[in-house]
Design a protein around this motif. Sequence first.
Motif, PDB file in Angstrom:
ATOM      1  N   SER A  52      -6.848 -47.674 -19.685  1.00  0.00           N
ATOM      2  CA  SER A  52      -6.509 -46.432 -18.990  1.00  0.00           C
ATOM      3  C   SER A  52      -5.359 -46.653 -18.022  1.00  0.00           C
ATOM      4  O   SER A  52      -5.301 -47.678 -17.328  1.00  0.00           O
ATOM      5  CB  SER A  52      -7.715 -45.911 -18.224  1.00  0.00           C
ATOM      6  OG  SER A  52      -8.685 -45.427 -19.111  1.00  0.00           O
ATOM      7  N   ALA A  53      -4.469 -45.673 -17.954  1.00  0.00           N
ATOM      8  CA  ALA A  53      -3.404 -45.719 -16.949  1.00  0.00           C
ATOM      9  C   ALA A  53      -4.025 -45.530 -15.568  1.00  0.00           C
ATOM     10  O   ALA A  53      -5.036 -44.859 -15.413  1.00  0.00           O
ATOM     11  CB  ALA A  53      -2.374 -44.636 -17.239  1.00  0.00           C
ATOM     12  N   GLY A  54      -3.407 -46.118 -14.576  1.00  0.00           N
ATOM     13  CA  GLY A  54      -3.979 -46.068 -13.231  1.00  0.00           C
ATOM     14  C   GLY A  54      -5.158 -47.013 -13.129  1.00  0.00           C
ATOM     15  O   GLY A  54      -5.446 -47.783 -14.043  1.00  0.00           O
ATOM     16  N   HIS A  60     -10.971 -49.689 -21.300  1.00  0.00           N
ATOM     17  CA  HIS A  60     -10.704 -51.046 -20.815  1.00  0.00           C
ATOM     18  C   HIS A  60     -11.092 -52.026 -21.907  1.00  0.00           C
ATOM     19  O   HIS A  60     -12.151 -52.637 -21.868  1.00  0.00           O
ATOM     20  CB  HIS A  60     -11.493 -51.296 -19.531  1.00  0.00           C
ATOM     21  CG  HIS A  60     -11.159 -52.599 -18.875  1.00  0.00           C
ATOM     22  ND1 HIS A  60     -10.024 -52.783 -18.118  1.00  0.00           N
ATOM     23  CD2 HIS A  60     -11.800 -53.782 -18.879  1.00  0.00           C
ATOM     24  CE1 HIS A  60      -9.992 -54.025 -17.684  1.00  0.00           C
ATOM     25  NE2 HIS A  60     -11.062 -54.653 -18.136  1.00  0.00           N
ATOM     26  N   ALA A  63      -8.324 -58.043 -24.948  1.00  0.00           N
ATOM     27  CA  ALA A  63      -7.121 -58.226 -25.752  1.00  0.00           C
ATOM     28  C   ALA A  63      -7.529 -58.171 -27.221  1.00  0.00           C
ATOM     29  O   ALA A  63      -8.424 -58.884 -27.649  1.00  0.00           O
ATOM     30  CB  ALA A  63      -6.468 -59.553 -25.428  1.00  0.00           C
ATOM     31  N   LEU A  83      -2.585 -47.090 -22.015  1.00  0.00           N
ATOM     32  CA  LEU A  83      -1.439 -47.906 -22.401  1.00  0.00           C
ATOM     33  C   LEU A  83      -1.923 -49.275 -22.847  1.00  0.00           C
ATOM     34  O   LEU A  83      -3.112 -49.577 -22.767  1.00  0.00           O
ATOM     35  CB  LEU A  83      -0.464 -48.040 -21.225  1.00  0.00           C
ATOM     36  CG  LEU A  83      -1.012 -48.456 -19.858  1.00  0.00           C
ATOM     37  CD1 LEU A  83      -1.322 -49.939 -19.788  1.00  0.00           C
ATOM     38  CD2 LEU A  83      -0.025 -48.111 -18.756  1.00  0.00           C
ATOM     39  N   THR A  85      -1.611 -52.993 -21.731  1.00  0.00           N
ATOM     40  CA  THR A  85      -1.148 -53.685 -20.520  1.00  0.00           C
ATOM     41  C   THR A  85      -0.211 -54.837 -20.845  1.00  0.00           C
ATOM     42  O   THR A  85       0.512 -55.314 -19.968  1.00  0.00           O
ATOM     43  CB  THR A  85      -2.324 -54.234 -19.697  1.00  0.00           C
ATOM     44  OG1 THR A  85      -3.076 -55.141 -20.510  1.00  0.00           O
ATOM     45  CG2 THR A  85      -3.222 -53.109 -19.213  1.00  0.00           C
ATOM     46  N   ILE A  86      -0.227 -55.307 -22.083  1.00  0.00           N
ATOM     47  CA  ILE A  86       0.687 -56.394 -22.448  1.00  0.00           C
ATOM     48  C   ILE A  86       2.076 -55.832 -22.746  1.00  0.00           C
ATOM     49  O   ILE A  86       3.086 -56.461 -22.448  1.00  0.00           O
ATOM     50  CB  ILE A  86       0.146 -57.170 -23.670  1.00  0.00           C
ATOM     51  CG1 ILE A  86      -1.302 -57.608 -23.427  1.00  0.00           C
ATOM     52  CG2 ILE A  86       1.017 -58.372 -23.976  1.00  0.00           C
ATOM     53  CD1 ILE A  86      -1.975 -58.189 -24.666  1.00  0.00           C
ATOM     54  N   PRO A  88       3.485 -52.433 -21.779  1.00  0.00           N
ATOM     55  CA  PRO A  88       3.134 -51.162 -21.130  1.00  0.00           C
ATOM     56  C   PRO A  88       4.038 -49.996 -21.473  1.00  0.00           C
ATOM     57  O   PRO A  88       3.770 -48.880 -21.036  1.00  0.00           O
ATOM     58  CB  PRO A  88       3.205 -51.520 -19.636  1.00  0.00           C
ATOM     59  CG  PRO A  88       4.105 -52.699 -19.573  1.00  0.00           C
ATOM     60  CD  PRO A  88       3.910 -53.464 -20.844  1.00  0.00           C
ATOM     61  N   THR A  91       2.376 -46.125 -24.695  1.00  0.00           N
ATOM     62  CA  THR A  91       1.499 -45.184 -24.001  1.00  0.00           C
ATOM     63  C   THR A  91       1.024 -44.117 -24.981  1.00  0.00           C
ATOM     64  O   THR A  91       1.704 -43.816 -25.969  1.00  0.00           O
ATOM     65  CB  THR A  91       2.229 -44.500 -22.833  1.00  0.00           C
ATOM     66  OG1 THR A  91       3.375 -43.823 -23.328  1.00  0.00           O
ATOM     67  CG2 THR A  91       2.669 -45.521 -21.788  1.00  0.00           C
TER      68      THR A  91
END
Lengths: 98, 333
Positions: A52-54, A60, A63, A83, A85-86, A88, A91
């Motif tokens: 999740s963004a933010g 969550h 990987a 998104l 996170t690796i 970013p 989206t």
Amino acid sequence: MSPPSTSASAAPVAGDAVAIKNFAFSPATLKVKVGTTVTWTNQDTDAHTVTSAGSGGALHSAALNTHATYSYTFTKPGTYSYLCTIHPFMTATVEVTR
Amino acid sequence: MTGYYDSHDGASAGDAEQPATEHGMSRRQLLRHAGWFGGAVVLTVASGDVISHIADSREPDSMTAAGATAAANSSLRFVQVSDSHIGFRGPANTDVVGSFTEAINQVNSLGFRPDFVMHSGDLTHLSTAGQFDQVKQMLTGMQTDRVFTVPGEHDSIGDAGRAYRQTFGMGTLGDGWYSFDTHGVHFIALVNTLSLEKLGHLGNDQIDFVRRDIAGLSSDTPIVVFSHIPLFAMYPQWGWSTDDALKVIALLRRFSSVTCLNGHVHQLFTKTDGNITFHSATTTAYPLPKPGRAPAPTPQVVPARQLKDALGIRTVGYRQGDRELAVKDQRLA
């Protein structure tokens, strides 16, 4: 700065599956009803996450290596932006309605 | 080495200056990290490719054997390796452990013992405990006095870097940043891979750290900054930039010589912006496309011989009194 050319269409798509392919989530906007379990599948050779963004968001994943999947059941309506996170710049959004 | 090309845009991603908040670490805490190399260095001359590259007429003995012999400990020479991605499995490199081992062997065969080795991030591919343990053990094979690291986004997956700091963060500040001095050069190691949202990010705590860290330095002190993600706008569409880097760049403008060394992009790239030179390093794992030359920064599958050409290590030399550092990139042998 222009968005990556691989971005899927912004038009919402129904269903319960999101492919992670060529460093993009497809569809980029998924529309589901409350209670739907959505499954993401990584089809790339690199790893990705579904996050999740933010902070404190619902999504969550760990990987995800090639062919790994992540599932989440949406129990509340709303717009869920997420998104990788690796990477970013990747989206996408899930729109959850009653 | 192949792979250099020009960039014409400036660092474009910064934003307005914000007031500092004074908290975090004290000067005393900083000094704990700043003295590992000890006393002053008497400059003479040095041997080897890197140093001969920056030798000049002020040191008439510099190219002589006697000078070279006397030189062994006089000049700073360090190594940068990057993006080993231990744990990666894919057709772009089916043996990242093997290629990182080759890189270590190459460092150990340079003909001199580097003062330190910096791994500029993406040590692991997936931030697992096993991968951290493996890469840490491999790094102990480096014949050097000290190994430093900064985290990559692959080292910070899902835990904002906690596992990384447990393995490599001893003695660091904040989320893993630190600084140190040796041979008259001031080094700053930054963390810009945590909680990514589109671009690399430093955060105000870290920017405040840099502000305090360099406050007492004379402007002719050479500065070297390490980060994983570039501090300049190499290609923001792929996340190859740091959104608040201009705040740090502004702090560094008064220094006569600033060298920023990063990884992340898996290819060589050099850009000079006034007093600041940026050098992106290549990887020991697998190449990525040049900016915009592919739909996405996917690992590139190339023939075996070309793979070795794309991988490499970097040596950096500095002799006190010189203005610039000498950066030399080498393919994996």
